[in-house]
Scaffold this active site. Structure first.
Site, PDB file in Angstrom:
ATOM      1  N   LYS A  22     -20.478 -48.083  -2.049  1.00  0.00           N
ATOM      2  CA  LYS A  22     -19.563 -48.020  -0.901  1.00  0.00           C
ATOM      3  C   LYS A  22     -19.812 -49.236  -0.040  1.00  0.00           C
ATOM      4  O   LYS A  22     -20.962 -49.654   0.124  1.00  0.00           O
ATOM      5  CB  LYS A  22     -19.892 -46.752  -0.100  1.00  0.00           C
ATOM      6  CG  LYS A  22     -18.814 -46.327   0.861  1.00  0.00           C
ATOM      7  CD  LYS A  22     -17.754 -45.517   0.162  1.00  0.00           C
ATOM      8  CE  LYS A  22     -16.917 -44.651   1.081  1.00  0.00           C
ATOM      9  NZ  LYS A  22     -15.899 -43.907   0.297  1.00  0.00           N
ATOM     10  N   THR A  82     -19.084 -41.667  -3.525  1.00  0.00           N
ATOM     11  CA  THR A  82     -19.322 -42.760  -2.576  1.00  0.00           C
ATOM     12  C   THR A  82     -19.153 -42.255  -1.140  1.00  0.00           C
ATOM     13  O   THR A  82     -19.771 -42.772  -0.216  1.00  0.00           O
ATOM     14  CB  THR A  82     -18.404 -43.975  -2.848  1.00  0.00           C
ATOM     15  OG1 THR A  82     -17.059 -43.618  -2.581  1.00  0.00           O
ATOM     16  CG2 THR A  82     -18.544 -44.480  -4.274  1.00  0.00           C
TER      17      THR A  82
END
Ligand code: URC
Length: 326
Positions: A22, A82
């Site tokens: 991320k 994520t």
């Protein structure tokens, strides 16, 4: 601006590229632990930071063979969403009790490895979101920085990155990179650019003096990666100090080129911080174009305009051998 701030570990020979994560996780913490007892250097008044307001833009990158089935077999077992990574990082900023970006990344990376055994290695990076101190008047007529109000800044920002793997004795920092990015500096006079190759393609006039505008990213690597954490503040290199070395050298040196300036800055950084192994630069030339010069006969007075689109850049790395050759 071209920037290679992420030092992506290359897959081993014969291994595929596989990671996920991320990025652009913006997080803020009020009243983080102050950075204190930093060793000061002659080029900088920086001796610490209150960390009253700490902003970070974080990026996470996970590696592990267990994630292969997520791609190949559409099997999400072991997959850490994520979105979960984002929540995890946000939570840890409240748990970290140290004072540096790199320390926070290392702390968070270790928590990840602890929580999720399927992760083999993790890279965490962060740009510090800059805030400026603002002076307010004191009762005795002086000014001092407000303890409460900060200015959101578009200026340069500190950068940190750690790559953690599982070693025999637990998580270890395999690589680190620290830096200051998007430092933009203009020197009104006292820079030249002459003696470069002249051939049928050269149109740029030589300049004994120019108004030089550069933007720069500077990165550094410690001989002992653990020094990046700031647990021993005397061995920590604060981005503010490297920033200050850069502008002090720019002020002092009558540079022959950006390349020359970079070299002088690099030497000074290595000289001031013996704990560093290397310094890396990415510079961009943003120099304005003179449209009027020697106004009223004064050669220092110019009118300048924005440059045309193509921008020059320089990439350069230096290590202690460069310093020893001096
Ligand atoms: O400092 C400079 N380095 C260059 O390599 C270059 N090239 C250029 O056109 N202007 C400049 N300036």
């Amino acid at each position: 601006m071209t920037t290679n701030k992420h030092r992506e570990p290359e897959p081993e020979e014969g291994e595929r590229l596989m990671n996920y994560g991320k990025e652009k996780i913006g997080i803020y913490r009020t009243y983080a632990t102050p950075l204190e007892n930093v060793r000061t250097i002659p080029e900088s008044s920086f001796d610490g930071r209150d960390n009253t307001l700490l902003g970070l833009d974080v990026r996470i990158r996970l590696e592990g063979d267990k994630f292969f089935k997520n791609f190949k077999e559409a099997d999400n077992t072991d997959l850490v969403a994520t979105d979960t990574m984002k929540n995890f990082v946000q939570y840890q900023l409240g748990e970290y009790d140290g004072a540096t970006v790199e320390g926070f990344l290392d702390f968070t990376g270790r928590e990840f490895l602890d929580q999720y055994p399927q992760i083999e290695a993790i890279q965490l990076s962060a740009d510090q979101i800059p805030f400026d101190e603002l002076d307010v008047p004191t009762d005795d007529g002086d000014f001092e920085p407000s303890e409460l109000v900060f200015r959101v800044s578009q200026n340069e920002s500190g950068f940190g990155e750690v790559y953690l793997t599982r070693g025999d004795d637990g998580p270890q920092i395999e690589e680190q990179n620290s830096g200051i990015t998007d430092l933009q500096l203009v020197k009104v006079k006292g820079s030249s650019f002459t003696d470069y190759v002249q051939d049928e393609h050269t149109t740029l006039p030589e300049r004994e003096d120019r108004t030089l505008y550069i933007s720069m990213d500077i990165f550094w690597n410690y001989e002992d990666p653990e020094d990046c954490l700031g647990e021993e503040p005397q061995r920590y290199v604060a981005p503010e100090q490297v920033r200050d070395i850069a502008h002090v050298m720019f002020d002092e040196v009558y540079s022959q080129s950006i390349q020359d300036l970079i070299y002088q800055v690099g030497l000074r950084v290595l000289e001031r911080f013996p704990q560093l192994e290397s310094v890396n630069f990415e510079a961009n030339n943003q120099t304005w174009i003179a449209v009027r010069e020697e106004i009223d006969g004064d050669e220092d007075v110019r009118v300048l305009r924005e440059p045309a689109r193509p921008t020059g850049y320089q990439q350069f790395s230096m290590d202690r051998d460069d310093l020893e050759e001096q």
